[in-house]
Motif scaffolding. Sequence first.
Motif, PDB file in Angstrom:
ATOM      1  N   ILE A  38       0.817  -1.298  -0.087  1.00 32.48           N
ATOM      2  CA  ILE A  38       0.093   0.003  -0.094  1.00 32.48           C
ATOM      3  C   ILE A  38       0.984   1.347   0.123  1.00 32.48           C
ATOM      4  O   ILE A  38       0.806   2.346  -0.757  1.00 32.48           O
ATOM      5  N   ALA A  39       2.232   1.123   0.955  1.00 31.66           N
ATOM      6  CA  ALA A  39       2.802   2.335   0.790  1.00 31.66           C
ATOM      7  C   ALA A  39       3.478   2.786  -0.678  1.00 31.66           C
ATOM      8  O   ALA A  39       3.561   3.901  -0.932  1.00 31.66           O
ATOM      9  N   VAL A  40       4.021   1.696  -1.137  1.00 34.96           N
ATOM     10  CA  VAL A  40       4.657   1.705  -2.315  1.00 34.96           C
ATOM     11  C   VAL A  40       3.589   2.156  -3.432  1.00 34.96           C
ATOM     12  O   VAL A  40       3.785   3.147  -4.254  1.00 34.96           O
ATOM     13  N   THR A  41       2.337   1.759  -3.590  1.00 38.00           N
ATOM     14  CA  THR A  41       1.461   2.032  -4.546  1.00 38.00           C
ATOM     15  C   THR A  41       0.796   3.316  -4.464  1.00 38.00           C
ATOM     16  O   THR A  41       0.901   4.092  -5.425  1.00 38.00           O
ATOM     17  N   LEU A  42       0.637   3.918  -3.174  1.00 39.00           N
ATOM     18  CA  LEU A  42       0.168   5.078  -2.943  1.00 39.00           C
ATOM     19  C   LEU A  42       1.120   6.150  -2.881  1.00 39.00           C
ATOM     20  O   LEU A  42       0.870   7.353  -2.586  1.00 39.00           O
ATOM     21  N   GLY A  43       2.311   5.703  -2.448  1.00 36.09           N
ATOM     22  CA  GLY A  43       3.239   6.687  -2.070  1.00 36.09           C
ATOM     23  C   GLY A  43       3.265   7.228  -0.754  1.00 36.09           C
ATOM     24  O   GLY A  43       3.454   8.426  -0.417  1.00 36.09           O
ATOM     25  N   GLU A  44       2.600   6.459   0.221  1.00 31.85           N
ATOM     26  CA  GLU A  44       2.250   7.226   1.481  1.00 31.85           C
ATOM     27  C   GLU A  44       2.968   6.077   2.556  1.00 31.85           C
ATOM     28  O   GLU A  44       2.767   5.082   2.818  1.00 31.85           O
ATOM     29  N   TRP A  45       4.168   6.813   3.283  1.00 39.01           N
ATOM     30  CA  TRP A  45       5.051   6.172   3.871  1.00 39.01           C
ATOM     31  C   TRP A  45       4.712   6.499   5.282  1.00 39.01           C
ATOM     32  O   TRP A  45       3.855   7.071   5.804  1.00 39.01           O
ATOM     33  N   LYS A  46       5.541   6.260   6.318  1.00 40.34           N
ATOM     34  CA  LYS A  46       5.311   6.411   7.585  1.00 40.34           C
ATOM     35  C   LYS A  46       4.629   5.776   8.417  1.00 40.34           C
ATOM     36  O   LYS A  46       3.643   5.880   9.214  1.00 40.34           O
ATOM     37  N   LYS A  47       4.346   4.481   7.670  1.00 40.01           N
ATOM     38  CA  LYS A  47       3.124   3.725   8.262  1.00 40.01           C
ATOM     39  C   LYS A  47       3.570   2.960   9.380  1.00 40.01           C
ATOM     40  O   LYS A  47       4.622   2.360   9.685  1.00 40.01           O
ATOM     41  N   LYS A  48       2.453   2.839  10.335  1.00 36.95           N
ATOM     42  CA  LYS A  48       2.730   2.259  11.877  1.00 36.95           C
ATOM     43  C   LYS A  48       1.973   1.009  11.637  1.00 36.95           C
ATOM     44  O   LYS A  48       0.721   0.940  11.555  1.00 36.95           O
ATOM     45  N   LEU A  49       2.730  -0.053  12.184  1.00 38.62           N
ATOM     46  CA  LEU A  49       1.979  -1.577  12.555  1.00 38.62           C
ATOM     47  C   LEU A  49       2.367  -2.027  13.874  1.00 38.62           C
ATOM     48  O   LEU A  49       3.399  -1.594  14.502  1.00 38.62           O
ATOM     49  N   GLU A  50       1.403  -2.565  14.408  1.00 37.85           N
ATOM     50  CA  GLU A  50       1.787  -3.159  15.942  1.00 37.85           C
ATOM     51  C   GLU A  50       1.677  -4.506  15.703  1.00 37.85           C
ATOM     52  O   GLU A  50       0.786  -5.367  15.224  1.00 37.85           O
ATOM     53  N   SER A  51       2.783  -5.104  16.282  1.00 38.20           N
ATOM     54  CA  SER A  51       3.073  -6.812  16.255  1.00 38.20           C
ATOM     55  C   SER A  51       2.332  -7.302  17.360  1.00 38.20           C
ATOM     56  O   SER A  51       1.598  -6.704  18.124  1.00 38.20           O
ATOM     57  N   PRO A  52       2.195  -8.675  17.175  1.00 35.54           N
ATOM     58  CA  PRO A  52       1.553  -9.418  18.049  1.00 35.54           C
ATOM     59  C   PRO A  52       1.948  -9.107  19.540  1.00 35.54           C
ATOM     60  O   PRO A  52       1.337  -9.310  20.426  1.00 35.54           O
ATOM     61  N   ASN A  53       3.274  -8.912  19.591  1.00 32.03           N
ATOM     62  CA  ASN A  53       3.766  -8.582  21.058  1.00 32.03           C
ATOM     63  C   ASN A  53       3.791  -6.978  21.638  1.00 32.03           C
ATOM     64  O   ASN A  53       4.259  -6.705  22.268  1.00 32.03           O
TER      65      ASN A  53
END
Length: 217
Positions: A130-145
Amino acid sequence: MAAQEPPRPPPGSAEPLEPEPGGRYEAVVPHWFYCKVTDTRERWVPFSAQDSERLEAAHGAGKEQAGVVVPTSGGRYDVHLRERRRVAVYWEEEAAEVRRCTWFYKGDKDNKFIPYSEAFSEELEEAYMIAVTLGEWKKKLESPNREVIILHNPKLMVHYHPVASSDDWVSTPTEQGRPRTVKRGVENIAVEIPNGEPLLPCSHPKLCVTVSTGVSE
């Protein structure tokens, strides 16, 4: 009298153009690893290039993986695909966990990169796409931990540990502390991958398994 035009900037001094949003996404190429445990310490070891290709072909065959066994390491070890287990054929040895790896992380105290779980790697890959396709970076994800992974750009991706909150003593995702390094694809980590070795003749029943169906010949 006509007004004079402002002086033109010298060649090469113009401001760089902003990159256009969006880009071409290319799917990550997986590589298969197994976990070797020595004195309670885990070390993820890559399968050879040939073995990884066999495992990936069996994984992508589109059939039920139950009962599918893929011979590796020249036939000395079998990989039970559905169970994700690597089992010795000729001697007794504890089975090793097997993982189809696409995303990795490494901390200051880690000697080598460690693969994320397959499920969380799929989440990371989707966010990256999604970041590459839309050019929208600084994406945050939360891991299972409850750890935070931030995709700043294709070359800078980091992983933060959770820290205890002073208010409720509960670990909450933050961006404090020294982050781990995150890499996408085995080609971006320092690891030696052998080419592989030919399979032994079918002198053992377990070596005569058809990869795509799991049926003995």
